[in-house]
Design a protein around this motif. Structure first.
Motif, PDB file in Angstrom:
ATOM      1  N   VAL A 110     -66.650   2.924 -27.720  1.00 31.95           N
ATOM      2  CA  VAL A 110     -66.751   3.651 -28.988  1.00 31.95           C
ATOM      3  C   VAL A 110     -66.372   2.697 -30.118  1.00 31.95           C
ATOM      4  O   VAL A 110     -65.396   1.942 -29.997  1.00 31.95           O
ATOM      5  CB  VAL A 110     -65.801   4.866 -29.016  1.00 31.95           C
ATOM      6  CG1 VAL A 110     -65.807   5.521 -30.393  1.00 31.95           C
ATOM      7  CG2 VAL A 110     -66.190   5.875 -27.969  1.00 31.95           C
ATOM      8  N   MET A 111     -67.137   2.724 -31.208  1.00 34.04           N
ATOM      9  CA  MET A 111     -66.775   1.982 -32.411  1.00 34.04           C
ATOM     10  C   MET A 111     -66.626   2.953 -33.573  1.00 34.04           C
ATOM     11  O   MET A 111     -67.496   3.803 -33.786  1.00 34.04           O
ATOM     12  CB  MET A 111     -67.823   0.920 -32.768  1.00 34.04           C
ATOM     13  CG  MET A 111     -67.435   0.095 -34.004  1.00 34.04           C
ATOM     14  SD  MET A 111     -68.619  -1.229 -34.424  1.00 34.04           S
ATOM     15  CE  MET A 111     -69.934  -0.274 -35.197  1.00 34.04           C
ATOM     16  N   ILE A 112     -65.527   2.833 -34.297  1.00 34.25           N
ATOM     17  CA  ILE A 112     -65.278   3.679 -35.462  1.00 34.25           C
ATOM     18  C   ILE A 112     -65.117   2.775 -36.679  1.00 34.25           C
ATOM     19  O   ILE A 112     -64.271   1.872 -36.680  1.00 34.25           O
ATOM     20  CB  ILE A 112     -64.004   4.524 -35.287  1.00 34.25           C
ATOM     21  CG1 ILE A 112     -64.065   5.342 -33.995  1.00 34.25           C
ATOM     22  CG2 ILE A 112     -63.795   5.448 -36.485  1.00 34.25           C
ATOM     23  CD1 ILE A 112     -62.755   6.030 -33.650  1.00 34.25           C
ATOM     24  N   VAL A 113     -65.917   2.999 -37.703  1.00 31.33           N
ATOM     25  CA  VAL A 113     -65.800   2.243 -38.949  1.00 31.33           C
ATOM     26  C   VAL A 113     -65.295   3.180 -40.046  1.00 31.33           C
ATOM     27  O   VAL A 113     -65.443   4.399 -39.955  1.00 31.33           O
ATOM     28  CB  VAL A 113     -67.145   1.622 -39.373  1.00 31.33           C
ATOM     29  CG1 VAL A 113     -67.672   0.683 -38.292  1.00 31.33           C
ATOM     30  CG2 VAL A 113     -68.185   2.704 -39.695  1.00 31.33           C
ATOM     31  N   ASP A 114     -64.691   2.593 -41.078  1.00 32.28           N
ATOM     32  CA  ASP A 114     -64.301   3.412 -42.221  1.00 32.28           C
ATOM     33  C   ASP A 114     -65.481   3.521 -43.184  1.00 32.28           C
ATOM     34  O   ASP A 114     -66.567   2.987 -42.926  1.00 32.28           O
ATOM     35  CB  ASP A 114     -63.030   2.865 -42.890  1.00 32.28           C
ATOM     36  CG  ASP A 114     -63.201   1.473 -43.490  1.00 32.28           C
ATOM     37  OD1 ASP A 114     -64.353   1.057 -43.734  1.00 32.28           O
ATOM     38  OD2 ASP A 114     -62.176   0.797 -43.711  1.00 32.28           O
TER      39      ASP A 114
END
Length: 467
Positions: A110-114
């Motif tokens: 999983v990748m989470i960016v702002d």
């Protein structure tokens, strides 16, 4: 079974790195997942930014990788805003970020960016990782961001020239006092970048937002139900707030707490305008005179002029010289002026604090609301104008100045009136009662079967982060 691995990407600047670090801590502690935070640094010698990253690394809840940002002077106009520079830096770092991902021994799922990192979503190959956006702000702000591309097509001329508030489905309309400063000039690159971010958010697999169901139920419901707003955003929205910094260890004796310990319960107004809050010399003088005129106790964190990214430009002498002559002597015992860093969460937790004169950055707002402290709204930039309206007109936990402080100097008489109102008058007690109810609901949201707890686990199941 291998421990799941989540990658979080933080944009440059304290205001962006800290919320992502706190999200990482929450994912690690609640879901028991392996978290790596890729902190893209500003490229400047910001001691505060570096210290924050190192302090977070020492906590050991997340792996932290610092990735210096690339040079982008050739991509932006001279005098470009900080927002423009951050967005441009994030967009040109696709290869660097992807190289960092490929070099990891334990590959993230999983990748989470702002919000500033939405341009990185396109680097994720289909089926390799799930990709999400973290909005460390509230649901009304998210609604505006995803609806901004629609407004860009249907609204003629500059937003500041429109007399009627602009309608956003299922939300309070956006008026002149709520416009983001990135919306004030539609020809500016930062506005065009924000429109692009609004288009990119629906390219994710979902959005995590730092609010909770009980605080903004109507908008959050609109994201889920079939309607114009849900058709614009298209992907699930997961309210997982409030995520705030927790109380840390403060060595005693410590002068701030020694002073606070001597004050009556709920008798002190805490004044702090954030790491990026700048006041003119005249406004600083008027604020000081207003605090003195009010006769109320105050704790004022008065900083030197500070850049948006947190780099201080001068020291205590310049701060002190911006105050009225003899102010510190007259206020001895009544107020305390602090010119160095102060532990805000611990201060707001102290029983003597009765109100918070705040710039209304969402992190500060949540730190205040989770302690049941009402707010005297003093918005300066970014989405703080929206936040002030939300707090006063929707949630009912704040009072605000008659004009935007960014547009006009707020006089000493008004400052004194507002401080007295929030600390000593009946209206202040009513607002404090409402703030206490919000505090209770914020705690309930994170109980075992609370709304945010359930929302986080629902998200974790969707992206297969649970064992």
């Amino acid at each position: 079974m291998k421990q799941p691995h989540a990658l979080l990407v933080a944009s440059p600047g304290l205001g962006h790195i800290i919320p992502v670090l706190e999200l990482g801590n929450r994912l690690s502690s609640v879901l028991n997942v392996h978290v790596t935070v890729l902190a893209i640094t500003s490229g400047t010698s910001s001691v505060t930014e570096t210290e924050t990253i190192h302090a977070a690394a020492a906590r050991g809840t997340c792996d932290i990788i610092e990735l210096p940002s690339v040079e982008i002077d050739h991509l932006v106009e001279p005098g470009a805003t900080v927002v423009t520079k951050i967005l441009a830096k994030m967009r040109v770092m696709k290869s660097e970020v992807w190289d960092a991902v490929k070099s990891m021994k334990k590959k993230p799922t999983v990748m989470i960016v702002d919000l500033f990192g939405t341009g990185l979503l396109s680097i994720v190959e289909v089926g390799v990782m799930k990709k999400y956006v973290y909005i460390p702000s509230h649901a009304w702000f998210l609604a505006l961001m995803v609806y901004l591309p629609v407004l860009d097509k249907v609204v003629q001329g500059e937003y500041v020239e429109i007399k009627e508030p602009m309608k956003i489905p299922s939300c309070k309309p956006i008026g002149p006092k709520e416009l983001l400063d990135t919306m004030l000039d539609r020809s500016d690159q930062q506005y065009l970048e924000c429109v692009q971010s609004g288009l990119e958010i629906p390219m994710s697999d979902g959005v995590l937002v730092n609010t909770w169901e009980e605080l903004q139920r109507n908008i959050l419901t609109a994201f889920r139900e079939d309607g114009e707003l849900s058709r614009v955003i298209k992907v699930p929205v997961y309210p997982i707030g409030p995520i705030v910094r927790t109380n840390g260890h403060v060595d005693k004796p410590y002068s701030i707490f020694e002073w606070l310990d001597k004050q009556r319960e709920r008798s002190v107004v805490y004044v702090c305008l954030g790491s990026g809050g700048k006041l003119s010399f005249k406004q600083t003088m008027e604020l000081a005179w207003g605090l003195e005129l009010s006769g109320q106790r105050f704790l004022w964190v008065l900083r030197s002029p500070t850049s948006y990214l947190g780099a201080c430009s001068s020291g205590d002498d310049q701060v002190s010289s911006s105050l009225p002559e003899g102010f510190l002597d007259r206020m001895r015992g009544v107020g305390l002026v602090v010119t160095e860093w102060a532990p805000q969460v611990e201060i707001l937790s102290h029983g003597s604090i009765g109100g918070f004169l705040s710039h209304c950055g969402w992190s500060s707002v949540l730190e205040s609301l989770t302690k049941g402290i009402p707010i005297l709204a003093w918005p300066l930039y970014a989405e703080q104008w929206m936040n002030a309206t939300l707090l006063t007109e929707e949630i009912g936990v704040a009072i605000r100045t008659s004009e935007l402080p960014s547009k006009k100097v707020i006089g000493r008489e008004e400052v004194a009136f507002l401080v007295n109102k929030i600390i000593a008058e009946e209206d202040g007690r009513k607002i404090r009662s409402k703030a206490e109810k919000v505090r209770v609901s914020s705690e309930r949201a994170w109980t075992h079967d609370g709304s945010s707890h359930n929302s986080l686990f629902e998200w974790a199941r969707q992206c297969r982060l649970l064992h």
